[in-house]
Design a protein around this motif. Sequence first.
Motif, PDB file in Angstrom:
ATOM      1  N   VAL A   1      45.736  57.507  40.335  1.00  0.00           N
ATOM      2  CA  VAL A   1      45.645  56.196  39.675  1.00  0.00           C
ATOM      3  C   VAL A   1      46.230  55.128  40.592  1.00  0.00           C
ATOM      4  CG1 VAL A   1      46.241  54.863  37.618  1.00  0.00           C
ATOM      5  CG2 VAL A   1      45.855  57.335  37.437  1.00  0.00           C
ATOM      6  N   SER A   2      45.470  54.051  40.792  1.00  0.00           N
ATOM      7  CA  SER A   2      45.933  52.951  41.637  1.00  0.00           C
ATOM      8  C   SER A   2      45.750  51.640  40.878  1.00  0.00           C
ATOM      9  CB  SER A   2      45.119  52.930  42.940  1.00  0.00           C
ATOM     10  OG  SER A   2      45.358  51.747  43.662  1.00  0.00           O
ATOM     11  N   SER A   3      46.829  50.837  40.803  1.00  0.00           N
ATOM     12  CA  SER A   3      46.729  49.524  40.148  1.00  0.00           C
ATOM     13  C   SER A   3      46.811  48.433  41.203  1.00  0.00           C
ATOM     14  CB  SER A   3      47.847  49.342  39.119  1.00  0.00           C
ATOM     15  OG  SER A   3      49.072  49.050  39.756  1.00  0.00           O
ATOM     16  N   LEU A   4      46.129  47.315  40.930  1.00  0.00           N
ATOM     17  CA  LEU A   4      46.106  46.191  41.867  1.00  0.00           C
ATOM     18  C   LEU A   4      46.073  44.881  41.081  1.00  0.00           C
ATOM     19  CD1 LEU A   4      45.779  45.475  44.965  1.00  0.00           C
ATOM     20  CD2 LEU A   4      43.326  45.265  44.459  1.00  0.00           C
ATOM     21  N   PRO A   5      47.028  43.971  41.324  1.00  0.00           N
ATOM     22  CA  PRO A   5      47.002  42.679  40.616  1.00  0.00           C
ATOM     23  C   PRO A   5      45.821  41.832  41.097  1.00  0.00           C
ATOM     24  CG  PRO A   5      49.154  43.114  41.629  1.00  0.00           C
ATOM     25  CD  PRO A   5      48.202  44.103  42.199  1.00  0.00           C
ATOM     26  N   THR A   6      45.081  41.248  40.158  1.00  0.00           N
ATOM     27  CA  THR A   6      43.995  40.321  40.505  1.00  0.00           C
ATOM     28  C   THR A   6      44.202  39.028  39.722  1.00  0.00           C
ATOM     29  OG1 THR A   6      42.416  40.872  38.734  1.00  0.00           O
ATOM     30  CG2 THR A   6      42.456  42.334  40.657  1.00  0.00           C
ATOM     31  N   VAL A   7      43.381  38.026  39.977  1.00  0.00           N
ATOM     32  CA  VAL A   7      43.562  36.731  39.297  1.00  0.00           C
ATOM     33  C   VAL A   7      43.335  36.846  37.796  1.00  0.00           C
ATOM     34  CG1 VAL A   7      43.043  35.299  41.281  1.00  0.00           C
ATOM     35  CG2 VAL A   7      41.168  36.096  39.837  1.00  0.00           C
ATOM     36  N   HIS A   8      42.605  37.857  37.356  1.00  0.00           N
ATOM     37  CA  HIS A   8      42.332  38.004  35.922  1.00  0.00           C
ATOM     38  C   HIS A   8      43.121  39.136  35.283  1.00  0.00           C
ATOM     39  CE1 HIS A   8      39.223  35.044  36.313  1.00  0.00           C
ATOM     40  NE2 HIS A   8      38.515  35.786  37.140  1.00  0.00           N
ATOM     41  N   GLY A   9      44.090  39.703  36.008  1.00  0.00           N
ATOM     42  CA  GLY A   9      44.878  40.805  35.473  1.00  0.00           C
ATOM     43  C   GLY A   9      44.792  42.020  36.387  1.00  0.00           C
ATOM     44  N   GLU A  10      45.398  43.105  35.948  1.00  0.00           N
ATOM     45  CA  GLU A  10      45.437  44.305  36.779  1.00  0.00           C
ATOM     46  C   GLU A  10      44.114  45.065  36.756  1.00  0.00           C
ATOM     47  OE1 GLU A  10      49.459  46.606  37.153  1.00  0.00           O
ATOM     48  OE2 GLU A  10      49.259  45.918  35.103  1.00  0.00           O
ATOM     49  N   LYS A  11      43.655  45.426  37.949  1.00  0.00           N
ATOM     50  CA  LYS A  11      42.509  46.323  38.061  1.00  0.00           C
ATOM     51  C   LYS A  11      43.044  47.728  38.353  1.00  0.00           C
ATOM     52  CE  LYS A  11      38.560  47.699  40.808  1.00  0.00           C
ATOM     53  NZ  LYS A  11      37.527  47.392  41.816  1.00  0.00           N
ATOM     54  N   LEU A  12      42.513  48.727  37.648  1.00  0.00           N
ATOM     55  CA  LEU A  12      42.895  50.111  37.888  1.00  0.00           C
ATOM     56  C   LEU A  12      41.702  50.897  38.401  1.00  0.00           C
ATOM     57  CD1 LEU A  12      45.520  49.461  36.343  1.00  0.00           C
ATOM     58  CD2 LEU A  12      45.325  51.708  35.265  1.00  0.00           C
TER      59      LEU A  12
ATOM     60  N   PHE B   1      38.366  50.133  36.320  1.00  0.00           N
ATOM     61  CA  PHE B   1      38.664  49.357  35.109  1.00  0.00           C
ATOM     62  C   PHE B   1      38.959  47.927  35.579  1.00  0.00           C
ATOM     63  CE2 PHE B   1      39.426  53.726  34.204  1.00  0.00           C
ATOM     64  CZ  PHE B   1      39.068  53.913  32.878  1.00  0.00           C
ATOM     65  N   GLU B   2      38.010  47.006  35.326  1.00  0.00           N
ATOM     66  CA  GLU B   2      38.031  45.708  35.988  1.00  0.00           C
ATOM     67  C   GLU B   2      38.097  44.549  35.003  1.00  0.00           C
ATOM     68  OE1 GLU B   2      35.192  47.012  39.746  1.00  0.00           O
ATOM     69  OE2 GLU B   2      34.256  46.275  37.918  1.00  0.00           O
ATOM     70  N   PRO B   3      39.194  43.780  35.015  1.00  0.00           N
ATOM     71  CA  PRO B   3      39.251  42.585  34.165  1.00  0.00           C
ATOM     72  C   PRO B   3      38.434  41.455  34.780  1.00  0.00           C
ATOM     73  CG  PRO B   3      41.261  42.774  35.462  1.00  0.00           C
ATOM     74  CD  PRO B   3      40.431  43.996  35.780  1.00  0.00           C
ATOM     75  N   GLN B   4      37.619  40.808  33.962  1.00  0.00           N
ATOM     76  CA  GLN B   4      36.851  39.635  34.388  1.00  0.00           C
ATOM     77  C   GLN B   4      37.417  38.408  33.662  1.00  0.00           C
ATOM     78  OE1 GLN B   4      33.914  40.378  36.569  1.00  0.00           O
ATOM     79  NE2 GLN B   4      35.205  42.203  36.635  1.00  0.00           N
ATOM     80  N   GLU B   5      36.854  37.249  33.927  1.00  0.00           N
ATOM     81  CA  GLU B   5      37.383  36.035  33.305  1.00  0.00           C
ATOM     82  C   GLU B   5      37.238  36.064  31.783  1.00  0.00           C
ATOM     83  OE1 GLU B   5      36.979  31.165  33.672  1.00  0.00           O
ATOM     84  OE2 GLU B   5      35.621  32.477  34.802  1.00  0.00           O
ATOM     85  N   HIS B   6      36.082  36.574  31.306  1.00  0.00           N
ATOM     86  CA  HIS B   6      35.835  36.539  29.864  1.00  0.00           C
ATOM     87  C   HIS B   6      35.624  37.913  29.242  1.00  0.00           C
ATOM     88  CE1 HIS B   6      35.573  32.219  30.180  1.00  0.00           C
ATOM     89  NE2 HIS B   6      34.601  32.308  31.076  1.00  0.00           N
ATOM     90  N   ASP B   7      35.595  38.953  30.036  1.00  0.00           N
ATOM     91  CA  ASP B   7      35.381  40.286  29.474  1.00  0.00           C
ATOM     92  C   ASP B   7      36.076  41.339  30.329  1.00  0.00           C
ATOM     93  OD1 ASP B   7      33.609  40.620  31.697  1.00  0.00           O
ATOM     94  OD2 ASP B   7      31.999  39.718  30.520  1.00  0.00           O
ATOM     95  N   PHE B   8      35.876  42.594  29.949  1.00  0.00           N
ATOM     96  CA  PHE B   8      36.506  43.732  30.625  1.00  0.00           C
ATOM     97  C   PHE B   8      35.408  44.746  30.915  1.00  0.00           C
ATOM     98  CE2 PHE B   8      38.649  47.949  29.861  1.00  0.00           C
ATOM     99  CZ  PHE B   8      39.300  48.001  31.087  1.00  0.00           C
ATOM    100  N   ARG B   9      35.288  45.125  32.181  1.00  0.00           N
ATOM    101  CA  ARG B   9      34.177  45.967  32.615  1.00  0.00           C
ATOM    102  C   ARG B   9      34.695  47.315  33.124  1.00  0.00           C
ATOM    103  NH1 ARG B   9      30.457  43.884  37.576  1.00  0.00           N
ATOM    104  NH2 ARG B   9      32.458  44.073  38.645  1.00  0.00           N
ATOM    105  N   VAL B  10      33.927  48.380  32.803  1.00  0.00           N
ATOM    106  CA  VAL B  10      34.224  49.712  33.332  1.00  0.00           C
ATOM    107  C   VAL B  10      33.009  50.167  34.144  1.00  0.00           C
ATOM    108  CG1 VAL B  10      34.824  52.105  32.813  1.00  0.00           C
ATOM    109  CG2 VAL B  10      35.682  50.264  31.350  1.00  0.00           C
ATOM    110  N   ARG B  11      33.266  50.556  35.406  1.00  0.00           N
ATOM    111  CA  ARG B  11      32.184  51.060  36.256  1.00  0.00           C
ATOM    112  C   ARG B  11      32.571  52.419  36.830  1.00  0.00           C
ATOM    113  NH1 ARG B  11      30.342  46.912  40.722  1.00  0.00           N
ATOM    114  NH2 ARG B  11      32.581  46.653  41.057  1.00  0.00           N
ATOM    115  N   TYR B  12      31.552  53.252  37.055  1.00  0.00           N
ATOM    116  CA  TYR B  12      31.748  54.554  37.690  1.00  0.00           C
ATOM    117  C   TYR B  12      31.064  54.535  39.055  1.00  0.00           C
ATOM    118  CZ  TYR B  12      32.787  56.488  33.000  1.00  0.00           C
ATOM    119  OH  TYR B  12      33.305  56.757  31.757  1.00  0.00           O
ATOM    120  N   ARG B  13      31.667  55.222  40.029  1.00  0.00           N
ATOM    121  CA  ARG B  13      30.969  55.460  41.299  1.00  0.00           C
ATOM    122  C   ARG B  13      30.394  56.870  41.248  1.00  0.00           C
ATOM    123  NH1 ARG B  13      30.787  52.994  46.059  1.00  0.00           N
ATOM    124  NH2 ARG B  13      32.630  51.698  45.662  1.00  0.00           N
ATOM    125  N   ILE B  14      29.074  56.947  41.238  1.00  0.00           N
ATOM    126  CA  ILE B  14      28.374  58.230  41.154  1.00  0.00           C
ATOM    127  C   ILE B  14      27.498  58.389  42.390  1.00  0.00           C
ATOM    128  CG2 ILE B  14      26.780  59.659  39.795  1.00  0.00           C
ATOM    129  CD1 ILE B  14      27.676  58.001  37.336  1.00  0.00           C
TER     130      ILE B  14
END
Length: 554
Positions: free
Chosen positions: A261-272, A194-207
């Motif tokens: 669940v792991s959270s990490l602060p980034t420049v655009h907000g928390e990535k989970l 769950f990745e915050p970007q500068e202008h949007d919010f992206r969800v990616r899966y590792r498959i």
Amino acid sequence: MSRRLSDVLLLQGLVSGEDLGLAIHEQQATGEPFPEVLLRLKLATAPQLYRVLAEHLKLDYVDLAEHQIDPSTVGLIPEAMARRHNMLPIGFNDAGALMVAMSDPSNVLAIDDVRNVTNLEIQPVVATPADVSAAVERYTRMGDAVEDAFDGVSEEEEDSLSSLTGAAQDAPVVKFVNALIAQGVQDRASDLHFEPQEHDFRVRYRIDGVMHEVTKQRRSIHAGVVSRLKIMAGLDIAERRVPQDGRVSLRAAGKEIDLRVSSLPTVHGEKLVLRILDKHSALLDLQELNLSPANYGLYEKSFRKPYGMVLVTGPTGSGKSTTLYATLNEISDPTVNVVTVEDPVEYQIPGICQVPINPRAGLTFPGALRSILRQDPDIILVGEMRDLETASIGIQAALTGHLVLTTLHTNDAPSAVTRLTEMGIDGFLVASAVDCVLAQRLGRRLCLHCREAYQPEASHLESLGMQVNGDGVPTLYRPVGCSHCAQSGYRGRLAFHEVMPVTEEISRAIVERVSTAEVGRLARSQGMRPLRQDALDKVRSGDTSLEEVARVIV
């Protein structure tokens, strides 16, 4: 369609003429769709019916329960149209045509509707009505949840703790998060990002080890989703400046699963990042891990011993923990005391004492390991040899009558023993304690439904290290892409291995502190098959491709 389907069923011999006559009579009397009559009378199953139809029409049949649907294509047609025609866009084929799953591919009006709305070339694929309906429901429900949950949320409200708590407990937010997790489980994802970007919010899966973008939403969605996930995992939603880790157990897509669940602060907000822990992985048999008979024999000789250290090495995400758990399943029984120390405990195994380390409470790897040694263990699993203190205690345990299973982050098996000496452990202790090193990587497995045979150039094979014998160039397989593998050409993963028993000669080399390259040369002279050779053997057998070996192994 009824006439066409009945003709095909009769030609294929799946339904007798008498039963067909009965079904046609019933359909005329009730007015039901012909396939539904056949299903109600139990004359055929839905997959049988629609596979036959797809084959007759020279179209692909898609099992939507297993197919990885491209969410970016789902919204290309209005929900009302999808429901009216019972159809759903599921992705693009190699030619760039939009693939649309339909239960009635003979409905040219529906296909024309989609073509007019999307201005794209349409490629119908066949799926059962129930599968299409379920997929339409699932994907439109997710879209609705996005709209309902965050309609009207302003940037200022995002930073309000009360607003975050309220949004996280709001029913549409809960529904959206649950839909993303359920889809991840269904798509066989190992991690959800769950990745915050500068202008949007992206969800990616590792498959199968590769990242896939699932959805991209407006920025305001981020705070509510992250807060919901942090509440589920028992994390502090007010703390956004430091990383946090948590765990949650739930039921998704019909399975009991654990999420790390792991959270990490980034420049655009928390990535989970959510790691999906499939409990089935902890119950695997070693034979399911693709070890060649020769490698399995060498490895088994070591883990069957009553004492000594067995090292499993490889980069993060190479399946080391799964291999160790499968090894435990092989040797654990009521006559031995098995204790593990892990950070964190990934899979909970019945009958085994598992200790999670907790640095905040003062329980570290070395401290836990010392306590475990006072618990009369026969077999000890140490999650990772992270530092000199942990490694020293593990080595001493292996030398004093315990079987120690553990992992190291090294690129190959010979590097593992030299890594321990570089950490500060005396060479003679390493040589005496370590009995075997197993290095591994994970690669993608070719999709059996669409892999393509071909004859490679002999020079290309030789450049990759594959011997071309007197029989000529072998027939290999390469990825193509079909509905079963979401056009990737791969479905599932397999492991490549390198097993190095620590023989008397290798022990002497370790004591003399020779280079890693020299240890590797000595091991190969004694019969160790390097990672690349094991991987190329699996290329020869048609399990994977040359491209995948080149991607995974340097």
